[in-house]
Enzyme design. Structure first.
Site, mmCIF file in Angstrom:
data_model
loop_
_atom_site.group_PDB
_atom_site.id
_atom_site.type_symbol
_atom_site.label_atom_id
_atom_site.label_comp_id
_atom_site.label_asym_id
_atom_site.label_seq_id
_atom_site.Cartn_x
_atom_site.Cartn_y
_atom_site.Cartn_z
ATOM 1 N N THR A 76 12.133 42.759 35.174
ATOM 2 C CA THR A 76 12.882 42.487 34.420
ATOM 3 C C THR A 76 12.886 43.466 33.053
ATOM 4 O O THR A 76 13.335 43.299 32.702
ATOM 5 C CB THR A 76 10.915 42.132 34.424
ATOM 6 O OG1 THR A 76 10.883 43.467 34.142
ATOM 7 C CG2 THR A 76 10.553 40.786 34.753
ATOM 8 N N SER A 132 20.716 71.544 47.249
ATOM 9 C CA SER A 132 19.773 71.075 47.314
ATOM 10 C C SER A 132 18.625 71.249 48.817
ATOM 11 O O SER A 132 19.744 71.590 49.575
ATOM 12 C CB SER A 132 19.878 69.265 46.792
ATOM 13 O OG SER A 132 18.780 68.329 47.408
ATOM 14 N N GLY A 175 11.296 53.980 47.450
ATOM 15 C CA GLY A 175 10.446 52.691 46.112
ATOM 16 C C GLY A 175 10.337 54.033 45.110
ATOM 17 O O GLY A 175 9.255 53.464 44.228
ATOM 18 N N LEU A 176 10.250 55.628 45.496
ATOM 19 C CA LEU A 176 9.040 56.413 44.241
ATOM 20 C C LEU A 176 10.301 56.461 42.623
ATOM 21 O O LEU A 176 9.878 57.748 42.873
ATOM 22 C CB LEU A 176 8.514 57.034 45.067
ATOM 23 C CG LEU A 176 6.996 56.587 45.780
ATOM 24 C CD1 LEU A 176 6.884 57.799 46.544
ATOM 25 C CD2 LEU A 176 5.953 56.014 45.037
ATOM 26 N N ASP A 233 12.134 53.653 34.804
ATOM 27 C CA ASP A 233 12.727 54.435 35.936
ATOM 28 C C ASP A 233 12.532 55.750 34.893
ATOM 29 O O ASP A 233 11.755 56.485 35.203
ATOM 30 C CB ASP A 233 13.025 54.811 37.234
ATOM 31 C CG ASP A 233 13.190 53.114 37.962
ATOM 32 O OD1 ASP A 233 12.419 52.601 38.062
ATOM 33 O OD2 ASP A 233 14.332 53.137 38.438
#
Length: 393
Positions: free
Chosen positions: A35, A67, A127-128, A180
């Site tokens: 959405t 990193s 998925g985080l 996000d």
């Protein structure tokens, strides 16, 4: 991750002390699938896994990025105009894009160069939203380079989130919504965030997690259709909005279509577009209902909206897959699990479940058995608590 770890890692990498350190959390989205890029409604929550970025300025225009997840240093001479076209170094495009946006907006002039170090415990590909955590942490750390900004100061979190989003959509080139970055920046502990992705208006929804846990099951599966299907859905939603605008007027995105409009004009849409619109319209309704239920402490009702969301994503939006469906089926048949749905783009990735604290172990074990036996998949499971958004360390 302790507060001192990013500083120690920076000092080891560059032989000097960082000037600014910030961290930002990953997030889960309880309800509101696909959405956000339709300017709709979402209900995310920040989780207690964080990405930290440590910075120190240079005076030669060079930007060095490291990193703890990758062996090689990335070096660019000046702020780049285009992303790095190297698969191994592509992670660096996320902080680089943020630096470009912040410099252009005057939020954090970094044209003289800097050293940057990324560390943390937000897992990639689970998925985080590790990318948003990286972007938002970079934005806050760069903002913190200003000598007048001290730890504990009020950050312009909305502006930093917007810059991070522009970096991902413009510089990196991923056609995503704002959710996000806003979740990583603005969420707070013991709360979910009701977000209107059009107006950027937010409402804080209490989420006391004494009795329930948010469990993320990363199936470690990504089917070949994932990237192309996501882009297809974005294009289909735009096509449907254009078609409905011809019929109704005033439809810029599917956010402008309510249930009555849809039912009255559904026959004028092709079958695939009809299903896409139905998902977006009903999903916005589910977000409102879930936020109201969460405010009332009715976790069963929140869970029902999650199951309904998954069914809609599976049947109307057609972005699920058998591995995701298998996890949701296990959730449905496990005592103590009140809701579950796929999260993210789809065709693999993760499921988010709302689980009673004393049922987490049983649910995790049943998911592992089911995926191992049915799909030869060995998932990762993350038990998450709510967390604070971005902060200077």
């Amino acid at each position: 991750m302790t507060a001192g770890e990013p500083r120690a890692a920076f000092s080891e990498a560059y032989g000097r002390t960082p000037t600014a350190v910030a961290s930002a959390p990953g997030r889960v989205n309880l309800v509101g699938g696909h959405t956000d890029y339709n300017e709709g409604l979402v209900l995310p929550m920040a989780v207690d896994l964080r990405t930290a970025v440590a910075l120190a300025p240079r005076d030669d225009g060079r930007i060095r990025l490291r990193s703890t997840e990758f062996a090689d240093e990335v070096v660019v001479d000046g702020l780049p105009d285009d992303p790095i076209d190297d698969r191994d170094d592509s992670w660096a495009n996320y902080p680089l894009g943020v630096l470009v946006e912040l410099d252009a907006a005057g939020l954090a002039p970094v044209g003289d160069g800097l050293d940057l170090l990324v560390t943390g415990d937000v897992p990639q590909g689970a998925g985080l939203s590790s990318s948003a955590a990286l972007e938002v942490a970079t934005a806050a750390a760069a903002y913190g380079l200003d000598p007048g900004v001290e730890t504990g100061t009020d950050l312009p979190k909305g502006r930093l989130a917007e810059a991070a989003w522009r970096a991902e959509t413009g510089f990196v080139g991923l056609d995503c919504g704002i959710m996000d970055q806003y979740a990583s920046a603005l969420c707070r502990a013991d709360e979910a965030l009701f977000l209107d992705c059009r107006s950027r208006e937010t409402e804080r929804v209490p989420f006391p997690d004494d009795d329930y846990r948010v469990v993320v099951v990363d199936t470690r599966v990504e089917h070949e259709l994932a990237a192309s299907a996501y882009n297809d859905r974005v294009a289909e939603c735009r096509e449907a909005a254009e078609r409905l605008n011809d019929l109704l007027g005033g439809v810029d995105t599917l956010r402008d279509v309510d249930r009555d409009d849809f039912l009255a004009h559904a026959d004028h849409l092709s079958a695939p577009l009809r299903r896409r619109v139905r998902h977006v319209v009903t999903e916005n309704e589910r977000v409102r209902a879930a936020a109201a239920a969460l405010s009332a402490g009715d976790f069963d009702a929140v869970g029902d909206r999650m199951y309904e969301s998954h069914a809609s994503l599976r049947d109307d939006y057609e972005v699920s897959c058998r591995e995701l469906d298998a996890v949701v089926d296990v959730a449905w048949t496990t005592d103590g699990v009140v809701g579950a749905r796929m999260t993210g783009g789809g065709f693999g990735g993760s499921v988010v479940a709302l689980v009673a604290a004393d049922a987490v172990d049983e649910f995790s074990a049943r998911v592992d058995r089911a995926l191992s036996e049915e799909a030869d998949v060995h998932p990762r499971t993350f038990v998450c608590a709510s967390a604070e958004g971005v902060r200077l360390e």
